[in-house]
Design an enzyme around this catalytic site. Sequence first.
Site, mmCIF file in Angstrom:
data_model
loop_
_atom_site.group_PDB
_atom_site.id
_atom_site.type_symbol
_atom_site.label_atom_id
_atom_site.label_comp_id
_atom_site.label_asym_id
_atom_site.label_seq_id
_atom_site.Cartn_x
_atom_site.Cartn_y
_atom_site.Cartn_z
ATOM 1 N N CYS A 92 18.684 -15.615 0.294
ATOM 2 C CA CYS A 92 18.206 -15.214 1.622
ATOM 3 C C CYS A 92 16.710 -15.506 1.782
ATOM 4 C CB CYS A 92 18.421 -13.724 1.829
ATOM 5 S SG CYS A 92 20.126 -13.230 2.107
ATOM 6 N N GLU A 128 14.501 -13.467 2.820
ATOM 7 C CA GLU A 128 13.707 -12.340 2.321
ATOM 8 C C GLU A 128 13.479 -12.460 0.817
ATOM 9 O OE1 GLU A 128 16.312 -12.306 4.260
ATOM 10 O OE2 GLU A 128 16.229 -10.707 5.752
HETATM 11 N N1 THU Z 1 20.420 -14.671 5.780
HETATM 12 C C1 THU Z 1 19.110 -14.496 5.442
HETATM 13 O O1 THU Z 1 18.490 -15.378 4.840
HETATM 14 N N2 THU Z 1 18.519 -13.338 5.794
HETATM 15 C C2 THU Z 1 19.084 -12.366 6.560
HETATM 16 O O2 THU Z 1 18.422 -11.392 6.883
HETATM 17 C C3 THU Z 1 20.482 -12.499 6.978
HETATM 18 C C4 THU Z 1 21.212 -13.665 6.442
HETATM 19 C C5 THU Z 1 21.047 -15.964 5.456
HETATM 20 C C6 THU Z 1 22.019 -15.978 4.335
HETATM 21 C C7 THU Z 1 22.855 -17.196 4.674
HETATM 22 O O3 THU Z 1 22.180 -18.361 4.183
HETATM 23 C C8 THU Z 1 22.842 -17.239 6.190
HETATM 24 O O4 THU Z 1 21.739 -16.449 6.595
HETATM 25 C C9 THU Z 1 24.107 -16.732 6.840
HETATM 26 O O5 THU Z 1 24.439 -15.479 6.355
#
Ligand code: THU
Length: 134
Positions: free
Chosen positions: A54, A56
């Site tokens: 992610c 974050e």
């Molecule tokens: N994702 C993030 O990077 N941060 C978030 O707060 C929510 C979801 C990403 C994970 C994945 O690569 C994509 O978004 C779809 O879930």
Amino acid sequence: MTSLDALFEAARDVQARAYAPYSRFKVGAAIATESGRIFAGCNVENAAYPVGTCAEAGAVAAMVAAGESRIAAMLVFGEGDQLVTPCGACRQRIREFAEPQTPLHVAGPDGIRADFTLESLLPFSFGPDNLARS
Ligand code: THU
């Protein structure tokens, strides 16, 4: 430029560089530390889907790699109609380096959409203090 504007720009800029060929859902995150520096991260997906990380997690890793460890404020930038709030695992990642009242802003291309505190997103959390032994 206010510090919130700088955080927004950093998250928006890094969101454009996300590697999300599978979900096609690009996310950017930016952390302001107490020293005033900003660290950014984007989601990085993988053909082996669970290996993806992610935005974050990338921002937290960049902060720690730079030798910092206290989050003063954080902003997550994503598109779509819904608020892009951190997933459960990332709430715990953030909690390691933040205070209950640390602000966490959620933004989209239109600007800031919602303001949370870490505690509101992760109440009754488990953290470093829980491991302290007397
Ligand atoms: N994702 C993030 O990077 N941060 C978030 O707060 C929510 C979801 C990403 C994970 C994945 O690569 C994509 O978004 C779809 O879930």
